[in-house]
Design a protein around this motif. Structure first.
Motif, PDB file in Angstrom:
ATOM      1  N   GLN A  24      24.793  33.547  18.771  1.00  0.00           N
ATOM      2  CA  GLN A  24      23.744  34.090  18.684  1.00  0.00           C
ATOM      3  C   GLN A  24      22.662  33.562  17.552  1.00  0.00           C
ATOM      4  OE1 GLN A  24      23.868  38.556  18.622  1.00  0.00           O
ATOM      5  NE2 GLN A  24      25.093  38.490  20.580  1.00  0.00           N
ATOM      6  N   TRP A  25      23.321  33.015  16.549  1.00  0.00           N
ATOM      7  CA  TRP A  25      22.467  32.610  15.577  1.00  0.00           C
ATOM      8  C   TRP A  25      21.198  31.722  15.994  1.00  0.00           C
ATOM      9  CZ3 TRP A  25      22.095  34.251  10.344  1.00  0.00           C
ATOM     10  CH2 TRP A  25      21.094  33.544   9.487  1.00  0.00           C
ATOM     11  N   LYS A  26      21.453  30.670  16.709  1.00  0.00           N
ATOM     12  CA  LYS A  26      20.354  30.051  17.207  1.00  0.00           C
ATOM     13  C   LYS A  26      19.364  30.495  17.926  1.00  0.00           C
ATOM     14  CE  LYS A  26      20.071  25.496  20.277  1.00  0.00           C
ATOM     15  NZ  LYS A  26      20.543  24.751  21.037  1.00  0.00           N
ATOM     16  N   GLN A  27      19.674  31.438  18.761  1.00  0.00           N
ATOM     17  CA  GLN A  27      18.531  32.089  19.299  1.00  0.00           C
ATOM     18  C   GLN A  27      17.729  33.169  18.409  1.00  0.00           C
ATOM     19  OE1 GLN A  27      20.093  34.667  22.441  1.00  0.00           O
ATOM     20  NE2 GLN A  27      18.041  35.500  23.360  1.00  0.00           N
ATOM     21  N   ARG A  28      18.495  33.824  17.571  1.00  0.00           N
ATOM     22  CA  ARG A  28      17.882  34.797  16.989  1.00  0.00           C
ATOM     23  C   ARG A  28      17.106  34.303  15.507  1.00  0.00           C
ATOM     24  NH1 ARG A  28      21.981  40.029  17.000  1.00  0.00           N
ATOM     25  NH2 ARG A  28      20.103  41.097  16.029  1.00  0.00           N
ATOM     26  N   ILE A  29      17.434  33.058  15.023  1.00  0.00           N
ATOM     27  CA  ILE A  29      17.148  32.725  13.781  1.00  0.00           C
ATOM     28  C   ILE A  29      16.849  31.332  13.739  1.00  0.00           C
ATOM     29  CG2 ILE A  29      17.476  32.339  11.389  1.00  0.00           C
ATOM     30  CD1 ILE A  29      17.301  35.370  11.834  1.00  0.00           C
ATOM     31  N   ALA A  30      17.654  30.582  14.155  1.00  0.00           N
ATOM     32  CA  ALA A  30      17.629  29.102  14.044  1.00  0.00           C
ATOM     33  C   ALA A  30      16.243  28.288  15.060  1.00  0.00           C
ATOM     34  CB  ALA A  30      18.762  28.209  14.443  1.00  0.00           C
ATOM     35  N   THR A  31      16.193  28.914  16.219  1.00  0.00           N
ATOM     36  CA  THR A  31      15.091  28.274  16.914  1.00  0.00           C
ATOM     37  C   THR A  31      13.631  28.518  16.451  1.00  0.00           C
ATOM     38  OG1 THR A  31      16.495  28.350  18.817  1.00  0.00           O
ATOM     39  CG2 THR A  31      14.257  28.243  19.519  1.00  0.00           C
ATOM     40  N   LYS A  32      13.512  29.836  15.998  1.00  0.00           N
ATOM     41  CA  LYS A  32      12.351  30.242  15.647  1.00  0.00           C
ATOM     42  C   LYS A  32      11.937  29.379  14.259  1.00  0.00           C
ATOM     43  CE  LYS A  32      13.218  35.087  17.054  1.00  0.00           C
ATOM     44  NZ  LYS A  32      13.272  36.470  16.638  1.00  0.00           N
ATOM     45  N   VAL A  33      12.859  29.119  13.393  1.00  0.00           N
ATOM     46  CA  VAL A  33      12.811  28.298  12.150  1.00  0.00           C
ATOM     47  C   VAL A  33      12.355  27.378  12.671  1.00  0.00           C
ATOM     48  CG1 VAL A  33      13.830  27.395  10.354  1.00  0.00           C
ATOM     49  CG2 VAL A  33      14.327  29.719  10.530  1.00  0.00           C
ATOM     50  N   TYR A  34      13.098  26.438  13.434  1.00  0.00           N
ATOM     51  CA  TYR A  34      12.928  25.061  13.790  1.00  0.00           C
ATOM     52  C   TYR A  34      11.296  25.036  14.410  1.00  0.00           C
ATOM     53  CZ  TYR A  34      13.013  20.841  16.383  1.00  0.00           C
ATOM     54  OH  TYR A  34      12.772  19.381  16.954  1.00  0.00           O
ATOM     55  N   LYS A  35      11.017  25.722  15.306  1.00  0.00           N
ATOM     56  CA  LYS A  35       9.612  25.627  15.844  1.00  0.00           C
ATOM     57  C   LYS A  35       8.646  26.123  14.801  1.00  0.00           C
ATOM     58  CE  LYS A  35      10.594  27.609  20.497  1.00  0.00           C
ATOM     59  NZ  LYS A  35      10.625  28.629  21.374  1.00  0.00           N
ATOM     60  N   GLN A  36       8.782  26.911  13.850  1.00  0.00           N
ATOM     61  CA  GLN A  36       7.889  27.012  12.586  1.00  0.00           C
ATOM     62  C   GLN A  36       8.006  25.675  11.817  1.00  0.00           C
ATOM     63  OE1 GLN A  36       8.428  30.655  10.788  1.00  0.00           O
ATOM     64  NE2 GLN A  36       6.801  29.973   9.015  1.00  0.00           N
ATOM     65  N   GLN A  37       8.723  25.200  11.615  1.00  0.00           N
ATOM     66  CA  GLN A  37       8.850  23.980  10.752  1.00  0.00           C
ATOM     67  C   GLN A  37       8.067  22.843  11.224  1.00  0.00           C
ATOM     68  OE1 GLN A  37      13.127  23.656   9.558  1.00  0.00           O
ATOM     69  NE2 GLN A  37      12.443  24.634   7.592  1.00  0.00           N
ATOM     70  N   LYS A  75       5.626  23.019  13.795  1.00  0.00           N
ATOM     71  CA  LYS A  75       4.350  23.526  13.611  1.00  0.00           C
ATOM     72  C   LYS A  75       3.765  23.193  12.210  1.00  0.00           C
ATOM     73  CE  LYS A  75       0.997  27.186  14.848  1.00  0.00           C
ATOM     74  NZ  LYS A  75       1.012  28.452  15.266  1.00  0.00           N
ATOM     75  N   GLN A  76       4.553  23.585  11.283  1.00  0.00           N
ATOM     76  CA  GLN A  76       3.974  23.319   9.670  1.00  0.00           C
ATOM     77  C   GLN A  76       3.688  21.693   9.675  1.00  0.00           C
ATOM     78  OE1 GLN A  76       6.577  25.300   7.486  1.00  0.00           O
ATOM     79  NE2 GLN A  76       5.418  27.368   7.505  1.00  0.00           N
ATOM     80  N   LYS A  77       4.922  21.014  10.129  1.00  0.00           N
ATOM     81  CA  LYS A  77       4.773  19.672  10.002  1.00  0.00           C
ATOM     82  C   LYS A  77       3.603  18.920  10.759  1.00  0.00           C
ATOM     83  CE  LYS A  77       7.918  15.481  10.372  1.00  0.00           C
ATOM     84  NZ  LYS A  77       8.894  15.183  10.848  1.00  0.00           N
ATOM     85  N   TRP A  78       3.349  19.490  11.983  1.00  0.00           N
ATOM     86  CA  TRP A  78       2.100  18.692  12.800  1.00  0.00           C
ATOM     87  C   TRP A  78       0.863  19.201  11.976  1.00  0.00           C
ATOM     88  CZ3 TRP A  78       4.496  21.661  17.533  1.00  0.00           C
ATOM     89  CH2 TRP A  78       5.511  20.907  18.142  1.00  0.00           C
ATOM     90  N   GLN A  79       0.715  20.553  11.590  1.00  0.00           N
ATOM     91  CA  GLN A  79      -0.676  20.947  10.975  1.00  0.00           C
ATOM     92  C   GLN A  79      -0.807  20.610   9.492  1.00  0.00           C
ATOM     93  OE1 GLN A  79      -0.440  24.888  11.320  1.00  0.00           O
ATOM     94  NE2 GLN A  79      -0.873  25.094  13.669  1.00  0.00           N
TER      95      GLN A  79
END
Length: 289
Positions: A96-109, A111-115
């Motif tokens: 469950q960690w990937k779905q509840r935490i890790a995926t959100k963190v990865y997407k945000q990081q 996005k921050q890298k692109w921007q």
């Protein structure tokens, strides 16, 4: 374990039955731990973003380490119940960690890298630094070729040459730093041969570069071959360094690296920072990024 201590304080506010760190790796408290991680890292439910995404990621790593420590201690003390709880916690985390935490963190990081705006070194700074290095190399090389052979002079030329190689090739500094003497000597002895069809298809500028530059292949990440190009001036500097390395007494005979001093390597980051730490550059920090 400061992150775990911080998480423990937050989860104790959520669930009073959590008394110690080992209670965090109880599968019955998994949802409370997830909520505690969200609070610690400042998770905003409205936009699904973390204030500190890196903290959320590192808390996951710390929880895995904590669970492994609890398992090891439980085995030593024959506490099968605690061992089973920690093992089940790890299984639940893997599910469950990937779905509840890790995926959100990865997407945000991502996005921050692109921007994040990318700062490119100013052409004027690059030209000024290159000219400065060239002048210093010429001066130091003259000293070594004359009667001023010393350890400090040899080290200065070696560090300047390393800086030139890093700047010219725009490669990872470590790939240039760990260039071996045996690789350099072996590859420079061989005469490069060009396939006629390929060579004739190249533009004039690339033909001139192919004839003018010296190509050295060195080991990169995952054992991949990395090309390092040397201009005639750089190759001449390396030649001078090789001739005077024993006379200058700056390096041991058994040392395998091309650009080194005594028993150690030059710090490529320190070399670049020192070279760019001059008042001639408008944005010196960008040159070392």
């Amino acid at each position: 374990m400061r992150r775990i201590a911080r998480l423990l304080l937050e989860t104790q506010q959520i669930n009073a039955s959590i008394k110690s760190a080992k209670d965090l790796v109880d599968p019955a408290h998994f949802d409370d731990v997830i909520l505690g991680v969200n609070i610690c890292s400042g998770f905003d439910t409205s936009n699904q973003n973390f204030e500190a995404p890196t903290l959320a990621k590192k808390l996951g790593q710390s929880l895995t380490t904590l669970a492994e420590i609890v398992i090891a201690e439980s085995i030593k003390s024959s506490d099968t119940l605690q061992e089973c709880k920690a093992e089940q916690f790890l299984k639940l985390k893997n599910l469950q960690w990937k779905q509840r935490i890790a995926t959100k963190v990865y997407k945000q990081q991502c996005k921050q890298k692109w921007q994040k705006p990318k700062k490119v070194p100013l052409t004027a700074d690059t030209v000024k630094l290159n000219q400065l290095l060239t002048n210093q190399v010429c001066t130091t090389k003259e000293k070594l070729q004359g009667n001023e052979v010393s350890t400090s002079t040899w080290r200065e030329l070696a560090s300047l040459t390393l800086a030139q190689l890093i700047m010219f090739n725009r490669r990872r500094p470590g790939e240039t730093q760990y260039l071996r003497m045996s690789d350099y000597l072996e590859q420079t002895k061989k005469k490069r041969e060009f396939q006629d069809e390929i060579f004739e298809s190249l533009p004039i500028a690339q033909k001139l570069a192919a004839k003018r530059l010296t190509l050295i292949m060195t080991r990169g990440k995952r054992d991949r071959g990395v090309p390092i190009l040397l201009t005639p001036d750089m190759a001449d500097s390396v030649k001078v360094l090789n001739k005077t390395r024993q006379i200058a007494g700056s390096i041991h005979k058994t040392h395998t690296y091309l650009l080194a001093h005594q028993e150690t390597l030059f710090s490529r980051f320190e070399v670049m920072i020192v070279c760019t730490n001059t008042r001639i550059c408008v944005g010196p920090k960008i040159l070392t990024d």
